[in-house]
Design a protein around this motif. Structure first.
Motif, short mmCIF file in Angstrom:
data_model
loop_
_atom_site.label_atom_id
_atom_site.label_comp_id
_atom_site.label_asym_id
_atom_site.label_seq_id
_atom_site.Cartn_x
_atom_site.Cartn_y
_atom_site.Cartn_z
N PHE A 57 54.67 -41.09 0.56
CA PHE A 57 54.57 -40.75 1.98
C PHE A 57 54.91 -41.97 2.84
CE2 PHE A 57 51.48 -40.66 5.67
CZ PHE A 57 52.29 -39.88 6.48
N ALA A 58 55.82 -41.81 3.79
CA ALA A 58 56.21 -42.92 4.67
C ALA A 58 55.13 -43.09 5.75
CB ALA A 58 57.56 -42.63 5.32
N LEU A 59 54.32 -44.14 5.59
CA LEU A 59 53.18 -44.33 6.49
C LEU A 59 53.61 -44.53 7.94
CD1 LEU A 59 51.36 -44.78 3.91
CD2 LEU A 59 50.08 -46.38 5.34
N LEU A 148 67.50 -52.41 -4.96
CA LEU A 148 68.41 -52.83 -3.90
C LEU A 148 68.71 -51.65 -2.99
CD1 LEU A 148 68.68 -55.26 -5.77
CD2 LEU A 148 71.10 -55.36 -5.15
N ARG A 149 68.32 -51.79 -1.71
CA ARG A 149 68.64 -50.71 -0.77
C ARG A 149 70.10 -50.87 -0.35
NH1 ARG A 149 65.68 -48.95 4.90
NH2 ARG A 149 67.37 -47.67 5.70
N ILE A 150 70.86 -49.84 -0.59
CA ILE A 150 72.26 -49.90 -0.19
C ILE A 150 72.46 -49.10 1.09
CG2 ILE A 150 73.17 -50.29 -2.51
CD1 ILE A 150 74.00 -47.09 -1.88
N MET A 198 67.93 -46.07 -0.91
CA MET A 198 68.67 -45.79 0.32
C MET A 198 67.79 -44.96 1.26
SD MET A 198 71.25 -42.71 -0.61
CE MET A 198 70.65 -41.63 0.66
N HIS A 199 68.14 -44.94 2.53
CA HIS A 199 67.47 -44.06 3.51
C HIS A 199 68.46 -43.96 4.67
CE1 HIS A 199 64.59 -42.32 6.29
NE2 HIS A 199 64.95 -43.25 7.16
N ILE A 200 68.99 -42.76 4.90
CA ILE A 200 70.11 -42.69 5.85
C ILE A 200 69.69 -42.31 7.27
CG2 ILE A 200 71.89 -42.26 4.11
CD1 ILE A 200 71.75 -39.26 4.84
N GLY A 201 68.41 -41.98 7.46
CA GLY A 201 67.99 -41.66 8.82
C GLY A 201 66.89 -40.63 8.79
N SER A 202 66.45 -40.24 9.98
CA SER A 202 65.31 -39.34 10.11
C SER A 202 65.73 -38.09 10.89
CB SER A 202 64.21 -40.10 10.87
OG SER A 202 62.98 -39.45 10.76
N GLN A 203 64.91 -37.03 10.76
CA GLN A 203 65.16 -35.75 11.46
C GLN A 203 66.59 -35.27 11.17
OE1 GLN A 203 63.35 -33.60 12.43
NE2 GLN A 203 64.34 -32.32 13.89
N GLY A 237 64.74 -42.39 -0.14
CA GLY A 237 64.30 -42.46 1.24
C GLY A 237 63.71 -41.14 1.72
N GLY A 238 63.60 -41.03 3.04
CA GLY A 238 63.06 -39.80 3.63
C GLY A 238 64.13 -39.12 4.45
N GLY A 239 63.73 -38.49 5.55
CA GLY A 239 64.72 -37.99 6.48
C GLY A 239 64.78 -36.50 6.70
N LEU A 240 64.13 -35.72 5.82
CA LEU A 240 64.21 -34.26 5.98
C LEU A 240 63.61 -33.87 7.35
CD1 LEU A 240 65.30 -32.14 4.04
CD2 LEU A 240 62.97 -31.72 3.26
N GLY A 241 64.39 -33.12 8.12
CA GLY A 241 63.97 -32.79 9.49
C GLY A 241 62.99 -31.63 9.53
N GLU A 273 60.72 -40.57 -0.02
CA GLU A 273 59.86 -41.18 1.02
C GLU A 273 59.75 -40.29 2.24
OE1 GLU A 273 61.83 -44.84 1.97
OE2 GLU A 273 61.48 -45.73 0.01
N PRO A 274 59.29 -39.05 2.10
CA PRO A 274 59.19 -38.19 3.28
C PRO A 274 58.06 -38.63 4.20
CG PRO A 274 58.15 -37.12 1.41
CD PRO A 274 58.75 -38.39 0.88
N GLY A 275 58.31 -38.57 5.49
CA GLY A 275 57.28 -38.86 6.48
C GLY A 275 57.09 -37.65 7.36
N ARG A 276 58.06 -37.47 8.26
CA ARG A 276 57.99 -36.40 9.26
C ARG A 276 57.74 -35.03 8.63
NH1 ARG A 276 60.69 -36.88 14.13
NH2 ARG A 276 61.95 -38.54 13.21
N TYR A 277 58.43 -34.74 7.51
CA TYR A 277 58.28 -33.41 6.90
C TYR A 277 56.82 -33.14 6.55
CZ TYR A 277 58.42 -29.40 3.93
OH TYR A 277 58.16 -28.16 3.42
N ALA A 372 53.82 -36.47 13.52
CA ALA A 372 54.65 -37.58 13.02
C ALA A 372 55.18 -38.40 14.19
CB ALA A 372 55.83 -37.03 12.21
N TYR A 373 55.12 -39.70 14.04
CA TYR A 373 55.63 -40.62 15.07
C TYR A 373 54.96 -40.33 16.42
CZ TYR A 373 58.85 -41.26 11.26
OH TYR A 373 59.37 -41.49 10.00
N GLY A 374 53.69 -39.97 16.36
CA GLY A 374 52.90 -39.73 17.57
C GLY A 374 51.92 -40.86 17.75
N1 PLP Z 1 61.82 -44.42 4.48
C1 PLP Z 1 62.32 -45.33 5.32
C2 PLP Z 1 62.86 -46.59 4.76
C3 PLP Z 1 62.36 -45.09 6.70
O1 PLP Z 1 62.84 -46.01 7.53
C4 PLP Z 1 61.83 -43.86 7.19
C5 PLP Z 1 61.89 -43.54 8.63
O2 PLP Z 1 62.86 -43.62 9.28
C6 PLP Z 1 61.29 -42.96 6.28
C7 PLP Z 1 61.29 -43.25 4.92
C8 PLP Z 1 60.70 -41.65 6.71
O3 PLP Z 1 61.61 -40.85 7.33
P1 PLP Z 1 61.19 -39.36 7.73
O4 PLP Z 1 59.95 -39.46 8.53
O5 PLP Z 1 62.34 -38.88 8.53
O6 PLP Z 1 61.02 -38.59 6.48
#
Ligand code: PLP
Length: 431
Positions: A57-59, A148-150, A198-203, A237-241, A273-277, A372-374
Protein backbone atom coordinates in the motif's frame (compact mmCIF):
# COMPACT_ATOMS: atom_id res chain seq x y z
CA UNK A 1 -21.16 1.34 -2.69
CA UNK A 2 -23.32 0.43 0.29
CA UNK A 3 -20.92 1.61 3.01
CA UNK A 4 -21.94 5.23 2.40
CA UNK A 5 -25.70 5.23 1.80
CA UNK A 6 -28.85 7.03 2.92
CA UNK A 7 -30.78 5.25 5.65
CA UNK A 8 -33.95 6.75 7.07
CA UNK A 9 -33.22 9.96 5.20
CA UNK A 10 -29.68 10.48 6.41
CA UNK A 11 -26.29 9.55 4.96
CA UNK A 12 -24.58 6.86 7.01
CA UNK A 13 -21.08 5.48 7.13
CA UNK A 14 -21.73 1.76 7.46
CA UNK A 15 -24.35 1.76 10.25
CA UNK A 16 -23.44 5.13 11.75
CA UNK A 17 -25.44 8.26 10.82
CA UNK A 18 -22.91 10.95 9.91
CA UNK A 19 -24.68 13.69 11.94
CA UNK A 20 -23.98 11.61 15.04
CA UNK A 21 -20.24 11.76 14.34
CA UNK A 22 -20.51 15.47 13.50
CA UNK A 23 -22.15 16.10 16.88
CA UNK A 24 -19.39 14.19 18.65
CA UNK A 25 -16.28 15.53 16.87
CA UNK A 26 -17.43 18.74 15.19
CA UNK A 27 -16.91 19.59 11.55
CA UNK A 28 -15.10 19.30 9.25
CA UNK A 29 -13.83 15.73 9.63
CA UNK A 30 -12.66 12.83 7.51
CA UNK A 31 -14.62 9.62 7.88
CA UNK A 32 -13.33 6.25 6.66
CA UNK A 33 -15.22 2.98 6.37
CA UNK A 34 -13.23 -0.03 7.44
CA UNK A 35 -15.51 -2.33 5.47
CA UNK A 36 -14.88 -0.33 2.31
CA UNK A 37 -11.11 -0.40 2.88
CA UNK A 38 -11.21 -4.15 3.33
CA UNK A 39 -13.42 -4.68 0.27
CA UNK A 40 -11.06 -2.67 -1.92
CA UNK A 41 -7.98 -4.47 -0.61
CA UNK A 42 -9.55 -7.89 -1.05
CA UNK A 43 -10.76 -7.16 -4.58
CA UNK A 44 -7.21 -6.13 -5.51
CA UNK A 45 -5.56 -9.03 -3.70
CA UNK A 46 -7.99 -11.60 -5.11
CA UNK A 47 -7.27 -10.40 -8.64
CA UNK A 48 -3.61 -11.29 -8.08
CA UNK A 49 -4.27 -14.66 -6.47
CA UNK A 50 -2.24 -17.19 -8.41
CA UNK A 51 0.57 -14.72 -9.13
CA UNK A 52 3.59 -14.31 -6.82
CA UNK A 53 2.49 -10.78 -5.93
CA UNK A 54 3.10 -8.60 -2.88
CA UNK A 55 0.72 -5.67 -2.48
CA UNK A 56 2.50 -2.74 -0.89
CA UNK A 57 0.00 0.00 0.00
CA UNK A 58 1.39 3.42 -1.01
CA UNK A 59 1.26 5.32 2.28
CA UNK A 60 1.42 8.64 0.49
CA UNK A 61 -2.28 8.19 -0.31
CA UNK A 62 -3.28 7.92 3.36
CA UNK A 63 -0.84 7.26 6.16
CA UNK A 64 -3.17 7.32 9.15
CA UNK A 65 -1.97 4.59 11.50
CA UNK A 66 -5.44 3.02 11.74
CA UNK A 67 -5.84 2.90 7.95
CA UNK A 68 -2.42 1.34 7.43
CA UNK A 69 -3.05 -1.05 10.31
CA UNK A 70 -6.38 -2.19 8.82
CA UNK A 71 -4.65 -2.95 5.52
CA UNK A 72 -1.61 -4.56 7.16
CA UNK A 73 -3.91 -6.89 9.10
CA UNK A 74 -5.24 -8.11 5.74
CA UNK A 75 -1.71 -8.81 4.53
CA UNK A 76 -0.69 -5.57 2.84
CA UNK A 77 2.91 -4.42 2.77
CA UNK A 78 3.86 -0.77 2.36
CA UNK A 79 5.42 1.52 -0.22
CA UNK A 80 7.03 4.46 1.59
CA UNK A 81 8.80 7.56 0.33
CA UNK A 82 10.35 9.04 3.46
CA UNK A 83 11.71 8.06 6.84
CA UNK A 84 8.48 9.38 8.33
CA UNK A 85 6.35 7.06 6.21
CA UNK A 86 8.71 4.17 6.99
CA UNK A 87 8.24 4.83 10.69
CA UNK A 88 4.46 5.06 10.20
CA UNK A 89 4.36 1.73 8.32
CA UNK A 90 6.39 -0.03 11.01
CA UNK A 91 4.31 1.54 13.79
CA UNK A 92 1.13 0.33 12.02
CA UNK A 93 2.45 -3.22 12.11
CA UNK A 94 3.73 -3.70 8.56
CA UNK A 95 6.63 -6.20 8.72
CA UNK A 96 9.87 -4.68 7.36
CA UNK A 97 10.25 -7.49 4.84
CA UNK A 98 7.03 -6.18 3.21
CA UNK A 99 8.22 -2.59 2.83
CA UNK A 100 9.68 -0.96 -0.29
CA UNK A 101 11.18 2.53 -0.23
CA UNK A 102 10.68 4.72 -3.33
CA UNK A 103 11.50 8.34 -4.14
CA UNK A 104 14.14 10.39 -5.94
CA UNK A 105 15.58 12.23 -2.96
CA UNK A 106 16.29 9.80 -0.16
CA UNK A 107 18.94 11.26 2.11
CA UNK A 108 21.83 9.24 3.54
CA UNK A 109 20.11 9.31 6.92
CA UNK A 110 16.94 7.86 5.38
CA UNK A 111 18.89 5.16 3.53
CA UNK A 112 20.67 4.25 6.74
CA UNK A 113 17.36 4.09 8.61
CA UNK A 114 15.82 1.85 5.93
CA UNK A 115 18.80 -0.52 5.92
CA UNK A 116 18.77 -0.64 9.70
CA UNK A 117 15.09 -1.56 9.66
CA UNK A 118 15.72 -4.45 7.26
CA UNK A 119 13.18 -3.53 4.58
CA UNK A 120 12.53 -5.60 1.44
CA UNK A 121 14.13 -3.19 -1.03
CA UNK A 122 15.13 0.34 -1.80
CA UNK A 123 14.03 1.49 -5.25
CA UNK A 124 16.94 3.55 -6.53
CA UNK A 125 16.24 6.21 -9.13
CA UNK A 126 19.65 7.35 -10.47
CA UNK A 127 23.26 6.25 -10.85
CA UNK A 128 24.20 8.76 -8.16
CA UNK A 129 21.71 7.14 -5.77
CA UNK A 130 23.12 3.67 -6.56
CA UNK A 131 26.53 4.93 -5.42
CA UNK A 132 25.06 6.61 -2.33
CA UNK A 133 23.18 3.49 -1.20
CA UNK A 134 26.28 1.35 -1.77
CA UNK A 135 28.40 3.74 0.29
CA UNK A 136 25.94 3.76 3.21
CA UNK A 137 25.58 -0.04 3.11
CA UNK A 138 29.38 -0.54 3.03
CA UNK A 139 29.76 1.81 5.98
CA UNK A 140 27.15 -0.22 7.88
CA UNK A 141 28.85 -3.49 6.92
CA UNK A 142 25.74 -4.76 5.18
CA UNK A 143 24.42 -5.36 1.65
CA UNK A 144 21.52 -3.20 0.50
CA UNK A 145 18.67 -4.88 -1.38
CA UNK A 146 17.89 -2.54 -4.28
CA UNK A 147 15.70 -2.44 -7.36
CA UNK A 148 16.40 0.01 -10.16
CA UNK A 149 13.42 2.20 -10.95
CA UNK A 150 13.37 2.81 -14.65
CA UNK A 151 11.57 5.55 -16.50
CA UNK A 152 9.83 3.83 -19.43
CA UNK A 153 9.00 7.11 -21.21
CA UNK A 154 5.29 6.36 -21.39
CA UNK A 155 2.53 8.98 -21.35
CA UNK A 156 0.09 7.92 -18.64
CA UNK A 157 -2.78 10.10 -19.94
CA UNK A 158 -3.45 11.63 -16.55
CA UNK A 159 -3.09 15.08 -14.98
CA UNK A 160 0.40 16.45 -15.81
CA UNK A 161 1.14 16.95 -12.11
CA UNK A 162 0.73 13.24 -11.34
CA UNK A 163 2.33 11.76 -14.48
CA UNK A 164 5.72 10.29 -13.60
CA UNK A 165 6.72 7.98 -16.44
CA UNK A 166 7.82 10.37 -19.21
CA UNK A 167 11.51 10.97 -19.82
CA UNK A 168 11.13 14.66 -18.93
CA UNK A 169 9.90 13.72 -15.42
CA UNK A 170 12.38 13.54 -12.55
CA UNK A 171 11.62 9.91 -11.77
CA UNK A 172 13.59 6.75 -12.55
CA UNK A 173 16.57 5.89 -14.72
CA UNK A 174 16.07 6.43 -18.47
CA UNK A 175 15.62 3.19 -20.38
CA UNK A 176 18.67 4.06 -22.52
CA UNK A 177 20.87 4.08 -19.44
CA UNK A 178 19.15 1.25 -17.58
CA UNK A 179 21.35 -1.65 -18.76
CA UNK A 180 24.54 0.18 -17.90
CA UNK A 181 23.19 1.29 -14.52
CA UNK A 182 21.99 -2.23 -13.70
CA UNK A 183 25.40 -3.70 -14.55
CA UNK A 184 27.06 -1.03 -12.41
CA UNK A 185 24.80 -1.80 -9.43
CA UNK A 186 25.17 -5.57 -9.83
CA UNK A 187 28.96 -5.14 -9.72
CA UNK A 188 28.95 -3.39 -6.33
CA UNK A 189 29.57 -5.73 -3.41
CA UNK A 190 27.51 -3.61 -1.02
CA UNK A 191 24.39 -3.98 -3.17
CA UNK A 192 22.15 -7.00 -3.55
CA UNK A 193 20.29 -6.21 -6.77
CA UNK A 194 16.76 -7.58 -6.67
CA UNK A 195 15.28 -6.37 -9.93
CA UNK A 196 13.48 -3.49 -11.58
CA UNK A 197 10.81 -1.00 -10.52
CA UNK A 198 8.61 1.52 -12.27
CA UNK A 199 5.61 3.79 -11.58
CA UNK A 200 4.18 5.74 -14.49
CA UNK A 201 1.67 7.96 -12.71
CA UNK A 202 -1.54 8.11 -10.74
CA UNK A 203 -5.29 8.10 -11.54
CA UNK A 204 -4.73 6.15 -14.77
CA UNK A 205 -8.04 5.24 -16.37
CA UNK A 206 -6.95 2.91 -19.16
CA UNK A 207 -4.81 -0.21 -19.29
CA UNK A 208 -3.06 1.00 -22.47
CA UNK A 209 -0.20 2.94 -20.83
CA UNK A 210 0.38 0.06 -18.43
CA UNK A 211 0.54 -2.34 -21.40
CA UNK A 212 3.17 -0.21 -23.13
CA UNK A 213 5.22 0.27 -19.95
CA UNK A 214 5.04 -3.39 -18.86
CA UNK A 215 6.09 -4.40 -22.38
CA UNK A 216 9.19 -2.21 -22.15
CA UNK A 217 9.94 -3.54 -18.67
CA UNK A 218 9.60 -7.14 -19.90
CA UNK A 219 12.08 -6.54 -22.73
CA UNK A 220 14.58 -4.95 -20.38
CA UNK A 221 14.23 -7.70 -17.78
CA UNK A 222 14.68 -10.39 -20.45
CA UNK A 223 17.79 -8.59 -21.78
CA UNK A 224 19.32 -8.35 -18.32
CA UNK A 225 18.63 -11.99 -17.60
CA UNK A 226 20.12 -12.98 -20.94
CA UNK A 227 23.24 -11.04 -19.96
CA UNK A 228 23.47 -13.19 -16.81
CA UNK A 229 22.27 -10.51 -14.40
CA UNK A 230 19.85 -11.46 -11.60
CA UNK A 231 16.28 -10.12 -11.95
CA UNK A 232 14.29 -11.66 -9.14
CA UNK A 233 11.58 -9.05 -8.62
CA UNK A 234 9.57 -6.54 -10.66
CA UNK A 235 7.88 -3.64 -8.83
CA UNK A 236 5.14 -2.21 -11.04
CA UNK A 237 4.20 0.82 -8.93
CA UNK A 238 0.64 2.01 -8.44
CA UNK A 239 -1.60 4.19 -10.53
CA UNK A 240 -4.90 2.39 -11.01
CA UNK A 241 -7.54 5.12 -11.17
CA UNK A 242 -10.94 5.39 -9.48
CA UNK A 243 -14.25 6.91 -10.57
CA UNK A 244 -14.64 10.46 -9.27
CA UNK A 245 -17.14 11.58 -11.90
CA UNK A 246 -18.58 8.51 -13.60
CA UNK A 247 -15.29 7.44 -15.22
CA UNK A 248 -14.91 3.71 -15.94
CA UNK A 249 -11.50 2.78 -14.56
CA UNK A 250 -10.03 -0.64 -15.30
CA UNK A 251 -10.93 -3.36 -12.81
CA UNK A 252 -8.15 -5.09 -10.86
CA UNK A 253 -8.95 -8.35 -12.67
CA UNK A 254 -8.10 -6.84 -16.06
CA UNK A 255 -5.01 -5.17 -14.63
CA UNK A 256 -3.84 -8.45 -13.05
CA UNK A 257 -4.46 -10.32 -16.31
CA UNK A 258 -2.32 -7.75 -18.11
CA UNK A 259 0.49 -8.24 -15.60
CA UNK A 260 0.34 -12.02 -16.11
CA UNK A 261 0.21 -11.65 -19.90
CA UNK A 262 3.08 -9.19 -20.26
CA UNK A 263 5.40 -10.24 -17.42
CA UNK A 264 4.32 -13.68 -16.22
CA UNK A 265 6.75 -15.62 -18.45
CA UNK A 266 9.72 -13.97 -16.72
CA UNK A 267 8.97 -15.90 -13.53
CA UNK A 268 9.73 -12.90 -11.30
CA UNK A 269 8.12 -11.95 -8.00
CA UNK A 270 5.77 -9.02 -8.50
CA UNK A 271 5.36 -5.99 -6.21
CA UNK A 272 2.37 -3.65 -6.64
CA UNK A 273 2.04 -0.25 -4.99
CA UNK A 274 -1.63 0.76 -5.13
CA UNK A 275 -2.64 3.80 -3.11
CA UNK A 276 -5.69 5.60 -4.45
CA UNK A 277 -7.45 2.40 -5.52
CA UNK A 278 -7.38 1.03 -1.97
CA UNK A 279 -8.39 4.09 0.03
CA UNK A 280 -9.89 6.72 -2.29
CA UNK A 281 -13.45 5.45 -2.14
CA UNK A 282 -13.21 4.53 1.54
CA UNK A 283 -13.26 8.13 2.79
CA UNK A 284 -15.57 11.14 2.96
CA UNK A 285 -14.83 14.68 4.06
CA UNK A 286 -17.83 15.94 6.02
CA UNK A 287 -18.29 19.69 6.13
CA UNK A 288 -20.98 22.10 7.31
CA UNK A 289 -22.44 25.00 5.37
CA UNK A 290 -21.45 28.13 7.29
CA UNK A 291 -23.60 30.47 5.25
CA UNK A 292 -25.00 31.12 1.80
CA UNK A 293 -24.09 34.18 -0.19
CA UNK A 294 -25.71 35.43 -3.35
CA UNK A 295 -23.27 37.19 -5.66
CA UNK A 296 -24.28 38.97 -8.87
CA UNK A 297 -23.52 35.95 -11.02
CA UNK A 298 -23.27 33.05 -8.59
CA UNK A 299 -24.70 31.63 -5.42
CA UNK A 300 -21.98 30.53 -3.00
CA UNK A 301 -22.30 27.85 -0.35
CA UNK A 302 -19.48 28.70 2.06
CA UNK A 303 -18.50 25.58 3.97
CA UNK A 304 -16.22 25.06 6.96
CA UNK A 305 -13.75 22.78 5.10
CA UNK A 306 -11.18 24.39 2.86
CA UNK A 307 -8.37 23.80 0.40
CA UNK A 308 -5.98 23.23 3.31
CA UNK A 309 -8.09 20.22 4.38
CA UNK A 310 -8.59 18.73 0.90
CA UNK A 311 -6.15 20.19 -1.61
CA UNK A 312 -7.03 18.17 -4.72
CA UNK A 313 -9.58 20.56 -6.25
CA UNK A 314 -7.26 23.55 -5.80
CA UNK A 315 -4.13 21.63 -6.79
CA UNK A 316 -5.36 19.66 -9.80
CA UNK A 317 -8.81 21.08 -10.54
CA UNK A 318 -10.00 17.69 -9.32
CA UNK A 319 -13.70 16.79 -9.25
CA UNK A 320 -15.26 15.38 -6.07
CA UNK A 321 -18.91 14.38 -5.83
CA UNK A 322 -20.75 16.37 -3.17
CA UNK A 323 -24.04 15.31 -1.61
CA UNK A 324 -26.14 16.62 1.27
CA UNK A 325 -25.98 14.42 4.36
CA UNK A 326 -29.75 14.86 4.81
CA UNK A 327 -31.35 12.99 1.92
CA UNK A 328 -33.05 15.46 -0.42
CA UNK A 329 -36.65 14.87 -1.46
CA UNK A 330 -36.71 13.23 -4.90
CA UNK A 331 -38.64 16.24 -6.20
CA UNK A 332 -36.18 18.79 -4.75
CA UNK A 333 -35.14 21.28 -7.45
CA UNK A 334 -31.44 21.35 -8.33
CA UNK A 335 -29.70 24.70 -8.76
CA UNK A 336 -26.07 25.57 -9.53
CA UNK A 337 -23.95 26.62 -6.60
CA UNK A 338 -20.26 27.31 -5.97
CA UNK A 339 -19.10 25.25 -3.01
CA UNK A 340 -16.25 27.23 -1.49
CA UNK A 341 -14.18 27.22 1.68
CA UNK A 342 -13.26 30.15 3.93
CA UNK A 343 -9.57 30.39 2.93
CA UNK A 344 -8.49 33.66 1.36
CA UNK A 345 -7.73 32.21 -2.08
CA UNK A 346 -10.08 31.93 -5.02
CA UNK A 347 -8.56 28.47 -5.52
CA UNK A 348 -10.38 27.48 -2.34
CA UNK A 349 -13.29 26.13 -4.36
CA UNK A 350 -14.53 22.55 -4.07
CA UNK A 351 -17.05 22.72 -6.89
CA UNK A 352 -18.16 25.21 -9.53
CA UNK A 353 -21.66 25.42 -10.89
CA UNK A 354 -22.57 22.25 -9.02
CA UNK A 355 -26.24 21.31 -9.23
CA UNK A 356 -27.38 20.75 -5.65
CA UNK A 357 -30.74 20.75 -3.88
CA UNK A 358 -31.57 23.83 -1.79
CA UNK A 359 -29.08 24.32 1.05
CA UNK A 360 -29.30 26.16 4.32
CA UNK A 361 -26.71 27.34 6.80
CA UNK A 362 -25.95 24.47 9.15
CA UNK A 363 -26.52 21.71 6.57
CA UNK A 364 -23.92 18.96 6.40
CA UNK A 365 -22.35 18.05 3.06
CA UNK A 366 -20.33 14.95 2.19
CA UNK A 367 -17.39 15.32 -0.19
CA UNK A 368 -16.90 11.85 -1.65
CA UNK A 369 -13.84 9.85 -2.74
CA UNK A 370 -11.76 11.78 -0.24
CA UNK A 371 -9.88 8.85 1.29
CA UNK A 372 -6.80 9.21 -0.92
CA UNK A 373 -4.56 12.27 -1.07
CA UNK A 374 -6.93 14.04 1.33
CA UNK A 375 -5.87 14.21 4.97
CA UNK A 376 -2.25 13.44 4.06
CA UNK A 377 -2.00 16.65 2.04
CA UNK A 378 -3.66 18.84 4.65
CA UNK A 379 -1.90 21.89 6.05
CA UNK A 380 -2.65 24.52 8.65
CA UNK A 381 -2.79 27.33 6.08
CA UNK A 382 -4.71 30.35 7.39
CA UNK A 383 -3.92 29.01 10.90
CA UNK A 384 -6.67 26.43 10.53
CA UNK A 385 -6.46 23.33 12.69
CA UNK A 386 -5.94 20.00 10.93
CA UNK A 387 -9.27 18.22 10.75
CA UNK A 388 -9.91 15.05 12.76
CA UNK A 389 -10.13 11.62 11.18
CA UNK A 390 -12.70 9.03 12.18
CA UNK A 391 -12.91 5.31 11.38
CA UNK A 392 -16.25 3.54 11.26
CA UNK A 393 -16.76 -0.18 11.67
CA UNK A 394 -20.28 -1.62 11.68
CA UNK A 395 -22.18 0.47 14.23
CA UNK A 396 -19.17 1.98 15.98
CA UNK A 397 -16.85 4.85 15.28
CA UNK A 398 -13.49 5.87 16.68
CA UNK A 399 -11.49 9.06 16.39
CA UNK A 400 -8.26 7.91 14.77
CA UNK A 401 -6.69 11.36 14.73
CA UNK A 402 -8.08 13.98 17.10
CA UNK A 403 -8.42 17.62 16.20
CA UNK A 404 -5.41 19.47 17.61
CA UNK A 405 -6.00 22.44 19.93
CA UNK A 406 -5.11 26.06 19.28
CA UNK A 407 -2.47 25.65 22.00
CA UNK A 408 -0.91 22.92 19.86
CA UNK A 409 -0.92 25.27 16.89
CA UNK A 410 0.54 28.25 18.75
CA UNK A 411 2.99 26.06 20.64
CA UNK A 412 4.80 25.08 17.46
CA UNK A 413 6.50 28.45 17.07
CA UNK A 414 9.26 30.04 19.15
CA UNK A 415 10.52 33.58 19.49
CA UNK A 416 14.25 33.94 18.76
CA UNK A 417 16.53 34.43 21.82
CA UNK A 418 17.13 38.10 21.10
CA UNK A 419 13.40 38.86 21.17
CA UNK A 420 13.01 37.02 24.48
CA UNK A 421 16.04 38.92 25.84
CA UNK A 422 14.61 42.24 24.66
CA UNK A 423 11.27 41.45 26.31
CA UNK A 424 13.05 40.47 29.54
CA UNK A 425 15.14 43.68 29.49
CA UNK A 426 12.01 45.77 28.96
CA UNK A 427 10.30 44.08 31.87
CA UNK A 428 13.33 44.89 34.08
CA UNK A 429 13.26 48.52 32.92
CA UNK A 430 9.55 48.80 33.55
CA UNK A 431 9.72 47.14 36.99
N1 PLP B 1 4.20 4.28 -6.02
C1 PLP B 1 4.83 5.43 -6.27
C2 PLP B 1 6.31 5.40 -6.46
C3 PLP B 1 4.13 6.64 -6.37
O1 PLP B 1 4.78 7.78 -6.60
C4 PLP B 1 2.72 6.63 -6.19
C5 PLP B 1 1.92 7.86 -6.33
O2 PLP B 1 2.00 8.59 -7.25
C6 PLP B 1 2.11 5.41 -5.91
C7 PLP B 1 2.85 4.24 -5.83
C8 PLP B 1 0.63 5.30 -5.68
O3 PLP B 1 -0.10 5.69 -6.77
P1 PLP B 1 -1.68 5.51 -6.76
O4 PLP B 1 -2.19 6.17 -5.54
O5 PLP B 1 -2.12 6.19 -7.99
O6 PLP B 1 -1.97 4.05 -6.79
Amino acid sequence: MTEFAYRDGVLCAEDVPLPRIADAVGTPFYCYSEARLAARYLSFANAFRGQPALICFALKANSNLAVVHALARLGAGADVVSEGELRQALAAGVPPERIVFSGVGKTEAEIEHALGAGILQINVESTAEIADVARVAARMGTRAPVALRINPDVAADTHAKIATGKSENKFGIDLDHAREAYGFAAGLRALDVQGLAMHIGSQILSLDPFRVAFGKLALLAADLKAAGLPVKRLDLGGGLGIAYDGEQPPEPAGYAALVAETLGALGCEIVLEPGRYLVGEAGLLITRVVRLKDGITHRFAIVDAAMNDLARPALYGAYHRITPVKEPRPSAPLAPVEVVGPVCETADTFARDRKLPPLEAGDLLAIHQAGAYGAVMASTYNARLLVPEVMVKDGRFAVIRPRPSYDDLLGRDRLPDWEAERDAARRVREA
